[in-house]
Design a protein around this motif. Structure first.
Motif, PDB file in Angstrom:
ATOM      1  N   GLN A 141      55.158 -19.438   1.893  1.00 44.31           N
ATOM      2  CA  GLN A 141      56.414 -19.947   1.680  1.00 44.31           C
ATOM      3  C   GLN A 141      56.797 -19.927   0.179  1.00 44.31           C
ATOM      4  O   GLN A 141      57.769 -19.646  -0.414  1.00 44.31           O
ATOM      5  N   GLN A 142      55.532 -20.226  -0.622  1.00 46.66           N
ATOM      6  CA  GLN A 142      55.813 -20.083  -2.022  1.00 46.66           C
ATOM      7  C   GLN A 142      56.124 -18.671  -2.471  1.00 46.66           C
ATOM      8  O   GLN A 142      56.695 -18.692  -3.514  1.00 46.66           O
ATOM      9  N   GLN A 143      55.455 -17.810  -1.817  1.00 47.96           N
ATOM     10  CA  GLN A 143      55.797 -16.447  -2.331  1.00 47.96           C
ATOM     11  C   GLN A 143      56.740 -15.712  -1.883  1.00 47.96           C
ATOM     12  O   GLN A 143      57.073 -14.473  -2.349  1.00 47.96           O
ATOM     13  N   SER A 144      57.650 -16.307  -1.147  1.00 45.91           N
ATOM     14  CA  SER A 144      58.789 -15.649  -0.357  1.00 45.91           C
ATOM     15  C   SER A 144      59.580 -15.172  -1.283  1.00 45.91           C
ATOM     16  O   SER A 144      60.224 -16.129  -2.302  1.00 45.91           O
ATOM     17  N   ALA A 145      60.257 -14.078  -1.115  1.00 44.23           N
ATOM     18  CA  ALA A 145      61.399 -13.468  -2.009  1.00 44.23           C
ATOM     19  C   ALA A 145      62.746 -13.917  -1.768  1.00 44.23           C
ATOM     20  O   ALA A 145      63.597 -13.756  -2.468  1.00 44.23           O
ATOM     21  N   ILE A 146      62.650 -14.571  -0.634  1.00 45.57           N
ATOM     22  CA  ILE A 146      64.036 -15.084  -0.231  1.00 45.57           C
ATOM     23  C   ILE A 146      64.202 -16.716  -0.086  1.00 45.57           C
ATOM     24  O   ILE A 146      64.606 -17.543   0.584  1.00 45.57           O
ATOM     25  N   LYS A 147      63.318 -17.319  -0.836  1.00 44.84           N
ATOM     26  CA  LYS A 147      62.946 -18.630  -0.864  1.00 44.84           C
ATOM     27  C   LYS A 147      64.431 -19.415  -1.081  1.00 44.84           C
ATOM     28  O   LYS A 147      64.952 -19.079  -2.083  1.00 44.84           O
ATOM     29  N   GLY A 148      64.731 -20.235  -0.108  1.00 46.82           N
ATOM     30  CA  GLY A 148      65.992 -21.124  -0.319  1.00 46.82           C
ATOM     31  C   GLY A 148      67.120 -20.606   0.355  1.00 46.82           C
ATOM     32  O   GLY A 148      68.227 -21.274   0.551  1.00 46.82           O
ATOM     33  N   LEU A 149      66.809 -19.169   0.879  1.00 47.51           N
ATOM     34  CA  LEU A 149      68.109 -18.686   1.877  1.00 47.51           C
ATOM     35  C   LEU A 149      67.751 -18.688   3.267  1.00 47.51           C
ATOM     36  O   LEU A 149      68.556 -18.543   3.975  1.00 47.51           O
ATOM     37  N   ARG A 150      66.413 -18.691   3.457  1.00 45.15           N
ATOM     38  CA  ARG A 150      66.268 -18.649   5.015  1.00 45.15           C
ATOM     39  C   ARG A 150      66.421 -19.944   5.931  1.00 45.15           C
ATOM     40  O   ARG A 150      66.483 -19.989   7.080  1.00 45.15           O
ATOM     41  N   ILE A 706      69.503  -9.451   3.651  1.00 47.61           N
ATOM     42  CA  ILE A 706      69.779  -9.278   5.074  1.00 47.61           C
ATOM     43  C   ILE A 706      68.759  -9.066   5.652  1.00 47.61           C
ATOM     44  O   ILE A 706      68.183  -9.475   6.931  1.00 47.61           O
ATOM     45  N   SER A 707      68.206  -7.539   5.535  1.00 48.46           N
ATOM     46  CA  SER A 707      66.891  -7.260   6.359  1.00 48.46           C
ATOM     47  C   SER A 707      65.709  -8.226   6.047  1.00 48.46           C
ATOM     48  O   SER A 707      64.866  -8.516   7.000  1.00 48.46           O
ATOM     49  N   ASP A 708      65.567  -8.722   4.669  1.00 49.87           N
ATOM     50  CA  ASP A 708      64.473  -9.800   4.583  1.00 49.87           C
ATOM     51  C   ASP A 708      64.891 -11.064   5.383  1.00 49.87           C
ATOM     52  O   ASP A 708      63.760 -11.516   5.965  1.00 49.87           O
ATOM     53  N   LEU A 709      65.592 -11.583   5.524  1.00 46.94           N
ATOM     54  CA  LEU A 709      66.170 -12.673   6.343  1.00 46.94           C
ATOM     55  C   LEU A 709      65.927 -12.465   7.853  1.00 46.94           C
ATOM     56  O   LEU A 709      65.617 -13.266   8.576  1.00 46.94           O
ATOM     57  N   ILE A 710      66.536 -11.234   8.169  1.00 50.83           N
ATOM     58  CA  ILE A 710      66.095 -10.849   9.745  1.00 50.83           C
ATOM     59  C   ILE A 710      64.705 -10.938  10.099  1.00 50.83           C
ATOM     60  O   ILE A 710      64.313 -11.396  11.008  1.00 50.83           O
ATOM     61  N   ALA A 711      63.979 -10.196   9.074  1.00 49.69           N
ATOM     62  CA  ALA A 711      62.336 -10.172   9.210  1.00 49.69           C
ATOM     63  C   ALA A 711      61.836 -11.660   9.204  1.00 49.69           C
ATOM     64  O   ALA A 711      60.918 -12.051  10.003  1.00 49.69           O
ATOM     65  N   ALA A 712      62.276 -12.580   8.393  1.00 50.93           N
ATOM     66  CA  ALA A 712      62.092 -13.857   8.323  1.00 50.93           C
ATOM     67  C   ALA A 712      62.034 -14.840   9.432  1.00 50.93           C
ATOM     68  O   ALA A 712      61.459 -15.365   9.877  1.00 50.93           O
ATOM     69  N   HIS A 830      60.762 -27.943 -11.293  1.00 51.58           N
ATOM     70  CA  HIS A 830      61.798 -27.203 -11.612  1.00 51.58           C
ATOM     71  C   HIS A 830      61.219 -25.942 -12.526  1.00 51.58           C
ATOM     72  O   HIS A 830      62.092 -25.058 -12.772  1.00 51.58           O
ATOM     73  N   LEU A 831      59.981 -25.818 -12.949  1.00 48.05           N
ATOM     74  CA  LEU A 831      59.593 -24.747 -13.681  1.00 48.05           C
ATOM     75  C   LEU A 831      59.154 -23.529 -12.618  1.00 48.05           C
ATOM     76  O   LEU A 831      59.221 -22.398 -13.142  1.00 48.05           O
ATOM     77  N   GLN A 832      59.152 -23.914 -11.488  1.00 51.51           N
ATOM     78  CA  GLN A 832      58.915 -22.840 -10.343  1.00 51.51           C
ATOM     79  C   GLN A 832      57.636 -21.749 -10.869  1.00 51.51           C
ATOM     80  O   GLN A 832      57.745 -20.860 -10.804  1.00 51.51           O
ATOM     81  N   ALA A 833      56.676 -22.590 -11.150  1.00 48.68           N
ATOM     82  CA  ALA A 833      55.445 -21.904 -11.609  1.00 48.68           C
ATOM     83  C   ALA A 833      54.736 -21.070 -10.504  1.00 48.68           C
ATOM     84  O   ALA A 833      53.953 -20.322 -10.652  1.00 48.68           O
ATOM     85  N   ASP A 834      54.961 -21.339  -9.110  1.00 49.18           N
ATOM     86  CA  ASP A 834      54.582 -20.750  -8.069  1.00 49.18           C
ATOM     87  C   ASP A 834      55.291 -19.304  -7.980  1.00 49.18           C
ATOM     88  O   ASP A 834      54.912 -18.405  -7.140  1.00 49.18           O
ATOM     89  N   ARG A 835      56.216 -18.914  -8.942  1.00 47.81           N
ATOM     90  CA  ARG A 835      56.697 -17.502  -8.812  1.00 47.81           C
ATOM     91  C   ARG A 835      55.558 -16.776  -9.311  1.00 47.81           C
ATOM     92  O   ARG A 835      55.452 -15.572  -9.060  1.00 47.81           O
ATOM     93  N   PHE A 836      54.564 -17.204 -10.314  1.00 47.07           N
ATOM     94  CA  PHE A 836      53.544 -16.359 -10.959  1.00 47.07           C
ATOM     95  C   PHE A 836      52.206 -16.952 -10.429  1.00 47.07           C
ATOM     96  O   PHE A 836      51.446 -15.970 -10.337  1.00 47.07           O
ATOM     97  N   LEU A 837      52.144 -18.333 -10.155  1.00 49.05           N
ATOM     98  CA  LEU A 837      50.886 -18.604  -9.571  1.00 49.05           C
ATOM     99  C   LEU A 837      51.110 -19.479  -8.436  1.00 49.05           C
ATOM    100  O   LEU A 837      51.071 -20.707  -8.286  1.00 49.05           O
ATOM    101  N   PRO A 838      51.499 -18.897  -7.274  1.00 46.98           N
ATOM    102  CA  PRO A 838      51.301 -19.512  -5.822  1.00 46.98           C
ATOM    103  C   PRO A 838      50.180 -20.179  -5.420  1.00 46.98           C
ATOM    104  O   PRO A 838      48.991 -19.532  -6.028  1.00 46.98           O
ATOM    105  N   THR A 839      50.198 -21.193  -4.822  1.00 48.85           N
ATOM    106  CA  THR A 839      49.041 -21.583  -4.308  1.00 48.85           C
ATOM    107  C   THR A 839      48.106 -20.361  -3.744  1.00 48.85           C
ATOM    108  O   THR A 839      48.399 -20.023  -2.874  1.00 48.85           O
ATOM    109  N   THR A 840      46.768 -20.364  -4.179  1.00 52.42           N
ATOM    110  CA  THR A 840      46.182 -19.095  -3.794  1.00 52.42           C
ATOM    111  C   THR A 840      44.960 -19.694  -3.000  1.00 52.42           C
ATOM    112  O   THR A 840      44.123 -20.478  -3.609  1.00 52.42           O
ATOM    113  N   VAL A 841      44.753 -19.176  -2.055  1.00 50.32           N
ATOM    114  CA  VAL A 841      43.306 -19.451  -1.155  1.00 50.32           C
ATOM    115  C   VAL A 841      42.357 -18.431  -1.520  1.00 50.32           C
ATOM    116  O   VAL A 841      42.243 -17.210  -1.298  1.00 50.32           O
TER     117      VAL A 841
END
Length: 969
Positions: A141-150, A706-712, A830-841
């Motif tokens: 979810q942190q790495q989603s390109a449509i974060k906030g829209l789905r 729209i395509s990304d949201l349909i896939a989501a 608010h910095l949205q650091a996860d755009r660059f370093l999302p929680t990585t396992v």
């Protein structure tokens, strides 16, 4: 049975928050444990006490009751109690002292996975696997390109998604949303709010709307975006105000009288500071209020409430001129100066006058728009650019004259049809208020149905004839003069409606009337006296009752044929599955009429809309019908100028609604209204800003979203959540193929996120969610899902486990260690650091020699072969292998940290490149277009510095560990 001895230290497995317990009393069947940290006791049955023995070995650090930290060098035992020989952690190793376990501190820090493993705080195999799945879901979810829209419950409409995508990613956006009536400005604003709040860019939001729209906004925000606003009115504000006693008031008066004049400012300052501490507007994060409330409240107190976003709907009603601004305008301006972000919504921006348009833009950025004269001069030049942009877009082949015009504006570009997109983009960047304003019209947005009106003239009953001195409402709604439902038997509109229902038995019909009482009486008459299957919807019903009524109406099989609504039925609901709209009466406000029709006239409506208007001949209702239909054609076409048409024709209209209307007077009203409508619509059309329309919608980007949201939508959270429900005791019951009913179960320990006591029905299907307002739309962004993930990942369940591996190919007794590490940056949301370093396992699978064999065996594949192991045996294995486990995991931690360094370095590089590119783009754009604010650039520079610090402090940590022991088949 476990041997307990008074004085031993034990830990509650089910309530680790109690701290380290001490055995206090014993009898044949029971054991009593005292927990000094919380001053509580628990009594357990000896044979199944949820307790685990806490002991330490050489090299461990212990803490005494007086907060001393010591390192254990040796362990002795006396009468079943441990005696630890230890030296001060920061002292000499020679300074050895005995520490009986009875003297240990009462708190035990068991947050780290390794700590919990070595202290035998073990969870089941299922909890471990659920924790890992939660981690992976959180990362995705942190790495989603449509974060906030789905997450929102909306149709996937391109222009709305595009605007939200463009605006919501900005720092403190200040924009004018000016889409034409019916294109969904409220949806766009909600999408922006949802994304800003979800990503942490905003926390505090104030929404100001006209009084009739307060309920619509409240419902829209809850039902579509899961945003629960608090409605503020005078009553609520009074309830929040601190009470001041007479004694305090007298003391303040005496103090003011005795204060010297030169101390007045200081006293006022102190009073202001005190009032700030008690500011009632700080009591809620999301506040919704009416413009009427805004005009009466303490505006300085409201403005001082630290708003991240201010949203003002119907902003064109804020009157301003170069000579004088209205009180409402000044009040909004006071808040707008304090708020970081501002969204203004209006369907009629510049088309009805440059002065009115300028008034809105100066609220957004007073530095960018310092004077009306400068704005007019700029706009004169801008219209030429807009006209050129429209021609470049529309004409497939450019003649030489058109190319020369483009060269004059863009001398540094290759003007050729093949370079069309780049030329258009450059024009958008250089010209006009494109960054601060978005406007789409039905000219450039397809998908709307046709509208057809059917007027039904009826004879006025004698019982409805009365003196002309009645108020306008009495003339337009004569049935309201009755105090019961007797009017239904004499009103020809009801007879007509009965016949209409019979003729359209298989059609859904939405009936709207102004009054709740009218709707109630009509529903009772149709339902009980005529035996028709109709539902009712009005403001005295609570949200659950309204949802049920709307769902009953939406049901294709056993649902109601018709829904009879009061005026509230025109607010905040989507009934586009119906194609027949009956207006039992007409509102005096043209915008309200458009709202009524807008319940059916929506993008995605599959059929033409049939609008039926029964009215009384030679009556106020006929005047209003003809004024709307013949004067402004408001039924069959949208009417963005309706409010202004009403203001200009009101003086001629209203006398005809209360007196005996004469034919010639009605004709004159219709002719005058038609002329006003033509004039204003011509002004609207000639004011069409083609460049602005082009900048407000990018079809290609919209299709991608729209395509990304349909896939989501295909990636449903329901299977994952069903495992969460099982673990936390939430009862599940199938509702249908696409929905499930959730209720608190009898064994649920604590409140479950976003699960009401009465239960809730959820669907993971967007189409079902849109058709059924009584169901919630379950997505990965729903508060129940985000809350569950947060609950799971902040608890300690699943951090350490022991499993039995059943695989005949692996030798019995083989020991494996599955270590799960996470790499992330601790940063303000608010910095949205996860755009660059999302929680990585990072996953390692170690054999007994410490070799990482994770590439050979996947987590899922391994989990399928892992099974439950009894806790006593699990603890025995950990105890016997403690030294080896600690050695292997500490060595592996170094290896994982090295892997993490490369991940962090890549994130830092990505951040620097991204931020530098965006900063360069904004600075270059500002040189061409002053609509780019200095605050945006400053915020981006500050953000970069903060991100640099946060990423530099990012670390790797062991999140969970599972010990796996191979057994028999």
């Amino acid at each position: 049975m476990t041997d307990f001895i008074p004085g031993q230290r034990w830990l509650s497995e089910s309530e680790t928050e109690l701290g380290l317990g001490i055995i206090k009393e014993l009898d044949y069947r029971l054991v009593t444990v005292e927990y000094p940290a919380v001053e509580e006791e628990r009594t357990y049955a000896k044979n199944n006490a949820p307790l685990s023995r806490v002991t330490f070995d050489s090299g461990d650090t212990i803490r005494t009751a007086d907060e001393m930290e010591l390192v254990v060098t040796d362990v002795n035992e006396l009468n079943g109690l441990k005696i630890y020989m230890a030296h001060p952690k920061d002292g000499s190793p020679e300074d050895i002292q005995p520490v009986p376990e009875t003297n240990l501190g009462h708190t035990l820090r068991l947050t780290a996975a390794l700590d919990r493993l070595l202290s035998n705080q073990l969870s089941s195999n299922r909890w471990f696997e659920l924790r890992i799945d939660s981690l992976n879901a959180h990362c995705r979810q942190q790495q989603s390109a449509i974060k906030g829209l789905r997450g929102p419950r909306i149709d996937l409409i391109g222009h709305q998604l595009y605007i939200a995508d463009q605006v919501a990613n900005r720092f403190a956006p200040r924009v004018l949303l000016a889409d034409e009536v019916g294109l969904g400005k409220t949806i766009e604003a909600g999408l922006i709010l949802h994304q800003q709040l979800l990503t942490g860019r905003a926390k505090r939001v104030l929404v100001v709307v006209p009084s009739p729209l307060v309920h619509q906004w409240f419902v829209e925000m809850v039902r579509r975006f899961n945003l629960h606003f608090s409605i503020f009115d005078a009553e609520r504000l009074n309830a929040l105000q601190p009470e001041t006693s007479i004694k305090d008031m007298l003391a303040q008066i005496i103090e003011e009288e005795n204060s010297p004049n030169d101390g007045a400012d200081e006293a006022a300052s102190n009073l202001s500071a005190a009032s700030g501490d008690d500011n009632p507007f700080l009591s809620e994060q999301l506040i919704l209020c009416s413009t009427d409330f805004l005009s009466e409240c303490d505006i300085e107190q409201l403005a001082a409430a630290d708003w991240d976003l201010l949203v003002v709907d119907e902003a064109h009603h804020l009157e301003w001129s170069a000579q004088q601004a209205s009180d409402d305008y000044q009040r909004v301006e006071t808040i707008a100066k304090q708020a970081r972000g501002l969204l203004l919504l209006t369907a009629t921006p510049e088309q009805l006058g440059l002065e009115s348009h300028y008034a809105r833009l100066r609220l957004l950025d007073p530095e960018r728009y310092p004077s009306l004269e400068a704005f007019k001069e700029e706009q004169a030049h801008y219209q030429d650019v807009a006209a050129l942009a429209g021609r470049l877009h529309d004409e497939s082949k450019w003649d030489e004259a058109l190319k020369q015009e483009a060269v004059a504006l863009l001398p540094d570009m290759d003007i050729d049809e093949s370079n069309r997109e780049a030329i258009q983009a450059e024009l958008l960047d250089r010209s006009g208020p494109g960054r601060v304003m978005f406007r789409n019209t039905r000219h450039n947005i397809a998908g709307f149905p046709a509208r057809h009106v059917h007027g039904i003239p009826l004879t006025l009953p004698d019982e409805y004839k009365y003196d002309s001195d009645e108020e306008i409402d009495g003339h337009l709604h004569p049935e309201t003069l009755f105090h019961d439902d007797r009017w239904c038997t004499l009103d020809p509109r009801v007879t007509w409606l009965e016949n209409f229902f019979k003729q359209h038995r298989h059609d859904k019909v939405l009936v709207i009337c102004a009054s709740k009482n009218t709707a109630t009486d009509l529903h009772a008459h149709c339902n009980y006296k005529l035996g028709m299957n109709v539902a009712m919807f009005h403001e005295d019903m609570d949200l659950i009752e309204r949802d049920r009524a709307a769902a009953f109406f939406a049901d294709d099989f056993d649902g109601a044929q018709a829904l009879i609504c009061s005026e509230i039925g025109s607010e905040g609901r989507n009934f586009q599955f119906a194609h027949h709209l009956v207006l039992l009466d007409l509102p005096l406000n043209p915008d309200l009429l458009e709202q009524r029709i807008g319940r059916l006239d929506r993008i995605g409506q599959t059929d033409d809309i049939q609008i039926h208007v029964p009215y009384f001949e030679q009556h106020a209702q006929e005047v209003l019908f003809r004024w709307y239909h013949e004067g402004m054609n408001a039924f069959e076409h949208t009417n963005p100028a309706g409010h202004d048409i009403y203001l200009r024709s009101r003086d001629a209209l209203e006398p005809l609604l209360t007196g005996d209307p004469e034919y010639t007077a009605i004709e004159a009203l219709v002719d005058d209204t038609r002329a006003i409508t033509t004039e204003l619509h011509t002004l609207l059309e000639t004011g069409r800003d083609r460049l602005l329309e082009l900048s407000s919608f990018d079809g290609e980007r919209a299709e991608t979203l729209i395509s990304d949201l349909i896939a989501a939508d295909e990636d449903s959270p329901l299977p994952f959540m069903q495992r969460i429900f099982d673990r936390y005791g939430v009862e599940q019951e199938d509702h249908s193929d696409t929905a499930v009913i959730l209720k608190p179960g009898p064994h649920m320990r604590d409140a479950f996120p976003s699960l009401p006591e009465e239960g809730v029905t959820m669907t993971d299907n967007r189409a079902t969610a849109l058709a059924r307002d009584d169901m919630q739309f379950l997505t990965w962004e729903h508060p129940m899902v985000t809350g569950s993930l947060e609950m799971m990942l902040t608890e300690h369940r699943g951090k350490a486990a022991v499993s039995l591996l059943k695989n005949p190919k692996i030798k019995a007794g083989t020991l494996l260690i599955e270590a799960i590490y996470t790499v992330d940056a601790v940063a303000p949301k608010h910095l949205q650091a996860d755009r660059f370093l999302p929680t990585t396992v990072i996953r390692h699978l170690l054999d007994a020699n410490g070799k990482n064999i994770s590439q050979a065996i996947s987590h899922d594949g391994l989990s399928q072969q892992c099974h439950k192991m009894d806790k006593p045996l699990s603890r025995k294995i950990v105890g016997s292998q403690k030294a080896l486990l600690e050695k292997l995991l500490k060595a592996d931690d170094i290896s994982a940290s090295q892997e993490a360094e490369s991940i962090i370095t890549a994130a830092q590089q990505k951040m620097r490149e991204k931020q530098a590119h965006e900063l360069a783009r904004l600075k270059a754009l500002q040189a061409k277009n002053p609509a780019v604010r200095h605050a945006e650039i400053d915020a981006l520079e500050d953000q970069t510095q903060a991100l640099e610090k946060c990423l530099d402090e990012a670390r790797c940590q062991l999140e969970a560990v599972r010990i796996i022991v191979a057994g028999g088949d």
